[in-house]
Design an enzyme around this catalytic site. Structure first.
Site, short mmCIF file in Angstrom:
data_model
loop_
_atom_site.label_atom_id
_atom_site.label_comp_id
_atom_site.label_asym_id
_atom_site.label_seq_id
_atom_site.Cartn_x
_atom_site.Cartn_y
_atom_site.Cartn_z
N CYS A 68 0.87 -1.17 0.00
CA CYS A 68 0.00 0.00 0.00
C CYS A 68 0.90 1.21 0.00
CB CYS A 68 -0.92 0.01 1.21
SG CYS A 68 -2.00 1.46 1.25
N CYS B 159 -0.31 4.19 2.38
CA CYS B 159 -0.17 4.06 3.84
C CYS B 159 0.24 2.64 4.20
CB CYS B 159 -1.46 4.46 4.54
SG CYS B 159 -2.93 3.88 3.72
N SER B 160 -0.64 1.85 4.69
CA SER B 160 -0.24 0.48 5.03
C SER B 160 -1.47 -0.43 5.11
CB SER B 160 0.51 0.45 6.35
OG SER B 160 -0.23 1.09 7.36
N CYS B 161 -2.34 -0.30 4.13
CA CYS B 161 -3.51 -1.17 4.05
C CYS B 161 -3.06 -2.63 4.02
CB CYS B 161 -4.31 -0.90 2.77
SG CYS B 161 -4.88 0.78 2.62
#
Lengths: 196, 209, 117
Positions: B113, B116-118
Site C-alpha cells: 500500500c 499508507c499500510s492497508c
C-alpha cells in the site's frame, strides 16, 4: 452509508493534508478504530477531568489499583473483530468501464484529498476487473453526504510508469475510483470477459 | 528519560531507542491509565492476544492449503475470496472485501500500500513493520525485483512480477503456487509451508522437508 | 526479572504454528497498540485525533533529516502520549517518573536476583 465517523476521518484527513505533505496514513488501517467506535456497545463517557485530578492528589504513586473493565467492553471488541464493517454497496447506474478497456488516469492537483498515488497520475492502463462501489474519499472529505463510486482494478505496464529502461515486462496494479479514469477508446460492448 | 517537547511539534525524535526504556515507558502509561480507570486489568492483553494469536497468518495459510487440495474451493476463492474465507470462518475486521491474487507459472504477485499500510488483517493479523516502512512502500512498486532479491527471492525474467497497490477498499493476499513434491502432504502439513511473507508475495512457500 | 512476568501478557515468542515473523518486534509495541485501541474503544480518546497526531509524527520524520532510524511504533507512542497530554489524561512528567521507577525496579531486581534469601 450515513456514517458519522467515516465523515470525520476524511474531514480530518483532508484538513491535515492541506497542511502536511501528501498521503501518509489515509486508508483502511485506521478503519479498525472507526469500527471500534461505531460498534461500541459500551456507553461510557470521557473520564471527568476533576475526578482525575482528585485521584491524582490522593493516589500513592507506587500503587496500582485494580480496575474493572466496563461491562461489555471485551464482547464489543470481540464483536468488531469478528464482524468488521462492510462499506461496499451497489449503485443505480452501472460501471462505466469494463474489463479489458484501455483507460487513462487523471492528473489531480495535490490540494484535493485523493487516493490516486502521484506515480499513477496521467498514465495509460487497462481495466482488469470491476470492483464494488465504495465511499469516494475525495467527496467525503468535503461533503459529508458521502458520494459513492464504482471502483476498478487497473493495470499499468512497468514501462509506462518508469520508462523504457526499467521494469522489463513487469506490471503494477492499482485500485481506483471511477472518477479517476478517463476513457481512451470507445467502450467495446460484449466482447471482453471479466477477469476474476 | 529523554525530554519530550509537549508543544504541537512532533516528539518522536526525542524518544530513546532502547527497547527496555520504551517498554518501561509503555508500562508506565498502562499502569497510570489503569489507576485512573481508563483501562481494565486485562484490556490490553486481551486486545493483543486477539490479534496475535486468534487472527494470524495461520488463517491465510489455511485458506491457501484448502485451495491447493480442493480445486472447487480454489475457484470459489478466486471468484469471491470474502465468501470463500467465510466458509473457513475467516473474515471480519479488515477482511470485508478480500481478493486472492493467484500466482501462475509465469506470474508472481506482491502486495503493497504505497499510500499508507492497508493490509488484510483478517487473514494475516497485524502487518509486519517492514511492510509499513516508507522504503518498502516506495521501492516495491518501482523496483520490485530488487526488493524481492533483498528478501532472498529472485525470479526468472520470464516470470512477470505484478505489484498490487492496495489503494481503495479491497484487501489483497497472494495465493502462491503449491510447492513441488507435496503430493503426499495433508492440508495441515501444507498450511505449515505457508508463511506470512509468501501471502504478501515477498517469499515463496517453504519446501517440504 | 523477565518482562513477561511484569506484563503478565503472552510473550511474543515464535512457536512453529505462527508461520513467519512476529507481528510485533518488541513487547512495548504490542503494549502501546493495545493501550491505544483500549482507549479508543472506551471513547476516552478519539481515533481521528490520535490518527492526526500519528500522521504528523510520520510526516515530520519523512520530511526531516532522517537521522534517526525509522521506527513506526515510536511514532505511535509519541502520538499516543501527545493525545493523552492534550486531553489532560496523562502528562509527560508523570509518565517519565513512573517509567523511571519501573526501570529502577528492574535494576534492583537484577542486582539482587542471584542472592540467597
Amino acid at each position: 452509508m450515513a456514517n458519522g465517523f467515516l465523515r470525520n476521518i476524511d474531514e480530518n484527513r483532508y484538513a491535515k493534508e492541506r497542511l502536511a505533505p501528501e498521503a501518509l496514513i489515509r486508508c483502511g488501517y485506521w478503519e479498525l478504530w472507526l469500527a471500534a467506535l461505531e460498534m461500541n456497545l459500551v456507553e461510557n463517557g470521557v473520564l471527568e477531568l476533576a475526578a482525575i485530578r482528585e485521584r491524582e492528589r490522593r493516589a500513592d504513586p507506587g500503587a496500582t489499583a485494580p480496575a474493572v473493565a466496563p461491562d461489555g467492553l471485551h464482547d464489543a471488541i470481540g464483536g468488531l473483530i469478528a464482524h468488521g464493517v462492510d462499506m461496499a454497496s451497489q449503485l443505480s447506474e452501472p460501471h462505466r468501464f469494463g474489463a479489458g478497456e484501455r483507460v487513462r488516469t487523471r492528473v489531480s492537483n495535490n490540494r484535493r484529498h485523493t487516493r490516486l498515488p502521484s506515480y499513477a497520475m496521467g498514465r495509460e492502463a487497462v481495466v482488469v476487473s470491476r470492483l464494488p462501489a465504495f465511499p469516494l474519499p475525495d467527496a467525503v472529505a468535503h461533503d459529508p453526504g458521502g458520494q459513492r463510486e464504482w471502483t476498478y482494478r487497473i493495470r499499468f505496464e512497468a514501462e509506462e510508469l518508469w520508462g523504457q529502461d526499467k521494469g522489463g515486462s513487469d506490471a503494477v496494479m492499482l485500485d481506483v475510483f471511477e472518477s479517476y479514469l478517463i476513457a481512451t477508446t470507445p467502450a467495446v460492448a460484449g466482447s471482453v470477459e471479466e477477469a476474476p | 528519560m529523554t525530554d519530550i517537547r509537549s508543544d504541537a511539534s512532533t516528539a518522536s525524535g526525542n524518544y530513546p531507542a532502547a527497547p527496555e526504556q520504551l517498554l518501561a515507558r509503555a508500562q508506565a502509561i498502562e499502569a497510570l491509565l489503569k489507576e485512573r480507570g481508563a483501562l481494565g486489568d486485562d484490556t490490553v492483553a486481551r486486545i493483543v492476544a486477539a490479534y496475535e494469536s486468534d487472527i494470524g497468518p495461520l488463517h491465510g495459510a489455511r485458506v491457501v492449503a484448502r485451495a491447493w487440495v480442493d480445486p472447487a474451493f480454489r475457484q470459489r476463492l478466486l471468484t469471491d475470496a470474502t465468501a470463500a474465507c467465510g466458509e473457513l470462518g475467516i473474515g471480519g475486521l479488515m477482511g470485508e472485501h478480500l481478493v486472492a491474487l493467484a500466482d501462475e507459472d509465469d506470474a508472481h504477485h506482491v502486495i503493497v500500500c504505497t499510500l499508507c499500510s492497508c493490509y488484510p488483517w483478517a487473514v494475516l493479523g497485524i502487518p509486519p513493520g517492514w511492510y509499513k516502512s516508507p522504503e518498502y512502500r516506495a521501492r516495491v512498486v518501482a523496483e520490485p525485483r530488487a526488493v524481492l532479491a533483498e528478501f532472498g527471492l529472485t525470479l526468472p525474467a520470464s516470470t512477470e512480477v505484478r505489484v498490487m497497490d492496495t489503494s481503495a477498499d479491497v484487501r489483497y493476499f497472494v495465493l502462491p503456487r503449491r510447492p513441488a513434491d507435496t503430493e503426499d502432504l495433508d492440508e495441515a502439513a501444507l498450511a505449515a509451508l505457508v508463511t506470512r511473507d509468501c501471502l504478501i508475495g515477498v517469499a515463496l512457500p517453504k519446501s517440504p522437508r | 526479572m523477565s518482562t513477561d512476568k511484569l506484563l503478565d501478557m503472552p510473550e511474543p515468542s515464535a512457536p512453529p504454528r505462527r508461520n513467519g515473523e512476529l507481528a510485533f518486534d518488541e513487547p512495548w509495541q504490542s503494549l502501546v497498540f493495545g493501550i491505544t485501541l483500549g482507549l479508543c474503544d472506551r471513547g476516552d480518546i478519539r481515533f481521528e485525533d490520535f490518527q492526526r497526531r500519528l500522521v504528523e509524527e510520520i510526516a515530520a520524520w519523512e520530511n526531516g533529516p532522517r537521522d534517526s532510524e525509522w521506527s513506526y511504533w515510536t511514532h505511535w507512542l509519541a502520538a499516543l502520549e501527545r493525545e493523552l497530554e492534550a486531553r489532560d489524561m496523562l502528562g509527560r512528567h508523570e509518565i517519565e517518573a513512573k517509567a523511571a521507577g519501573i526501570l529502577d525496579d528492574y535494576a534492583h531486581a537484577e542486582s539482587h536476583g542471584t542472592h540467597e534469601h
